[in-house]
Enzyme design. Structure first.
Site, PDB file in Angstrom:
ATOM      1  CB  VAL A  15      -0.946   0.006   1.225  1.00 39.92           C
ATOM      2  CG1 VAL A  15      -1.658   1.347   1.341  1.00 39.92           C
ATOM      3  CG2 VAL A  15      -1.967  -1.110   1.102  1.00 39.92           C
ATOM      4  NE  ARG A  36       9.195 -10.980  -0.903  1.00 44.59           N
ATOM      5  CZ  ARG A  36       9.342 -11.742   0.172  1.00 44.59           C
ATOM      6  NH1 ARG A  36      10.498 -12.330   0.416  1.00 44.59           N
ATOM      7  NH2 ARG A  36       8.333 -11.906   1.018  1.00 44.59           N
ATOM      8  CB  SER A 136       3.937   9.647   9.789  1.00 42.33           C
ATOM      9  OG  SER A 136       2.656   9.599  10.398  1.00 42.33           O
ATOM     10  N   GLY A 137       1.649   8.955   7.595  1.00 41.99           N
ATOM     11  CA  GLY A 137       0.507   9.500   6.874  1.00 41.99           C
ATOM     12  C   GLY A 137      -0.398   8.437   6.304  1.00 41.99           C
ATOM     13  CE  LYS A 191       6.220   7.013  10.851  1.00 45.11           C
ATOM     14  NZ  LYS A 191       5.853   5.650  11.152  1.00 45.11           N
ATOM     15  CG  ASN A 195       4.863   5.345  14.559  1.00 46.12           C
ATOM     16  OD1 ASN A 195       4.798   6.411  13.945  1.00 46.12           O
ATOM     17  ND2 ASN A 195       4.929   4.195  13.940  1.00 46.12           N
ATOM     18  CE1 TYR A 199       1.087   0.846  20.090  1.00 44.63           C
ATOM     19  CE2 TYR A 199       1.745   2.242  18.254  1.00 44.63           C
ATOM     20  CZ  TYR A 199       1.587   0.984  18.802  1.00 44.63           C
ATOM     21  OH  TYR A 199       1.936  -0.128  18.074  1.00 44.63           O
ATOM     22  CE  LYS A 269       0.952  -3.147  10.578  1.00 42.43           C
ATOM     23  NZ  LYS A 269       1.098  -2.627   9.199  1.00 42.43           N
TER      24      LYS A 269
END
Length: 491
Positions: A15, A36, A136-137, A191, A195, A199, A269
């Site tokens: 994505v 790949r 980010s976005g 970054k 994140n 959270y 994640k």
């Protein structure tokens, strides 16, 4: 015959990757893409993209890595959008034989900053340059403009700057939300903290929603209107905006509101967890974000929570007579707690900057987050201004602007935490933020007793209030202990 040379290459057509490729092409860059090929797992990815969304655009697709590298102008600029961890290392080793001195690799995934530290050294030892760029976005940002946080090999910046700034989001003043962060893994560290704050923001908004839902006689549609109104003021942000949209979204399959039919088990994640781990390594408090991470973990213990709920039943009482006042108090709690979360995050960034000699520009980082990213918020300009002030505060909450903001909402913040705890509604992030504020603003804390306990059972020594800092003492508490003491240190 060789195809036209591309300006930039992109590897990984999931994505984020395919949307970044389209974004680059839309900004006038000629792009080569590679993915790949794994039989039965990842087949035809390049062909589907080239014959689909990329059709008719200045995008070339390749299934052989050598052909992909050969299609790029020198110095080659290759952005890798693959899963963090060993896949990045494996891809680098595949690329190295085909690269030339001065070529640039850009890791745009959510890599651990320590991996980026190592990769910068490795690439430079081979004659190449390496950039660890936090992006980010989400899908929308990748396509229309993201917040990009690049760091690593400083010599690479002038080469990649035109491309990265062109695909970055633009703040209201037109400034691209992409600027060089610093050396080594600093871009990915920034970054990671971004994140972590994400959270925290999400947990705080969830607690606001849950408090309203359980204490007020209010519908999802009415809550949506509340969040929409909040998005017009000091709480204006992307996450508040989408919360308003989520709350009024109908479930077309079963009827009612979709949010009510979503299982209360939140995924993660790992970047929030990394934020907490690295804050602990730096001996810095990041309690609000830690609470948010642990709540996601607890949310996944669905069966256990259901069993416990049957034995410890909570029945919150509606406070309909004070509905308007409580909505305002929840606004106060959310705003104050968000300020705490950002203050904790920026304090960790400052400590990392000092510890690793990165010389991070905290004002610049705040401005990187003004548009494109998930935590974009109205008060990031105020944070940047605080860090650029002549009398720069030692902590964000000591800046005059934020000190006044906290004072304005303090009572409402306290009332919400008190209401929620009294009625059995979990608000771990709200209460963590409030307790952090109380601890930060307390001239004295009970840590003297903790240090006495440590000295009693382990001879870990203590400092005295009537002696200079850094001078340590040991007491023979029982009268029959020895004089040997442990060395004093902080982890």
């Amino acid at each position: 015959m060789r195809k036209a040379v591309s300006n930039v290459g992109l590897i990984g057509l999931a994505v984020m990757g395919e949307n970044l490729a389209l974004n680059m092409e839309n900004k006038g860059w000629r792009v080569s893409v590679y993915n790949r090929t794994v039989p039965g797992i990842e087949e035809g990815v390049v062909e589907r993209f080239i014959n689909g969304r990329a059709q008719g655009k200045h995008i070339q697709g390749f299934t052989e890595i050598k052909d992909f590298v050969d299609s790029l102008e020198s110095p080659r600029k290759i952005m890798m959008m693959v899963r963090a961890g060993s896949p990045v290392d494996e891809l680098m080793e595949q690329l190295f034989p085909y690269l030339s001195e001065g070529d640039i690799l850009i890791d745009g995934g959510n890599s651990n900053y320590e991996d980026t530290n190592r990769r910068v050294i490795l690439a430079e030892s081979r004659g190449f340059l390496f950039v660890g760029a936090g992006v980010s976005g989400g899908e929308e940002g990748a396509l229309n403009g993201a917040s990009i946080m690049p760091g690593g090999s400083a010599k690479a910046w002038q080469e990649v700057k035109p491309i990265l700034q062109s695909i970055a989001a633009k703040a209201e003043d037109g400034t691209p939300c992409c600027e060089w962060v610093g050396p080594a893994g600093s871009g990915h560290f920034v970054k990671m903290i971004h994140n972590g704050i994400e959270y925290g923001d999400m947990q705080l908004i969830a607690e606001s929603y849950w408090t309203m839902k359980n204490l007020l006689d209010i519908t999802n549609e009415q809550m949506s209107a509340v969040f929409s109104k909040w998005n017009e003021g000091k709480l204006r942000s992307y996450l508040i905006e989408i919360t308003a949209n989520i709350l009024k979204h109908k479930d077309f399959k079963y009827g009612g509101w979709l949010v009510d039919n979503i299982l209360d088990a939140a995924g993660q994640k790992g970047t929030g967890k990394w934020s907490v781990i690295n804050a602990m390594e730096l001996n810095m408090p990041l309690g609000l974000i830690a609470s948010a991470v642990f709540e996601r973990s607890l949310s996944n213990q669905v069966d256990l929570r259901r069993k416990a709920a049957m034995q410890y039943h909570h029945s919150p009482k509606k406070i309909s007579s004070k509905q308007l006042e409580l909505v305002q108090d929840i606004h106060s709690a959310l705003y104050a707690s968000k300020l705490i979360s950002y203050a904790q995050g920026f304090a960790v960034l400052q400590k990392a900057s000092d510890e690793f000699a990165w010389d991070l520009n905290l004002a610049s980082i705040a401005r990187l987050w003004r548009a494109g990213c998930i935590i974009r918020s109205a008060f990031l300009n105020d944070i940047a201004a605080a860090f650029e002030a002549t009398d720069r505060p030692a902590h964000l909450l000591l800046a005059p602007y934020f000190k006044n903001e906290i004072k304005d909402v303090f009572l409402g913040w306290r009332r919400v935490v008190a209401y929620a705890i009294t009625e059995g509604i979990p608000v771990p992030a709200f209460s963590s933020a409030l307790n952090y504020f109380y601890s930060l603003t307390s001239e004295k804390l009970p840590a003297n007793l903790i240090q006495a306990q440590r000295d009693y059972f382990g001879a870990h020594t203590f400092e005295r209030v009537d002696e200079p800092r850094g001078k340590f003492f040991h007491e023979n508490w029982t009268g029959h202990g020895g004089n040997t003491k442990s060395g004093s240190y902080n982890v």
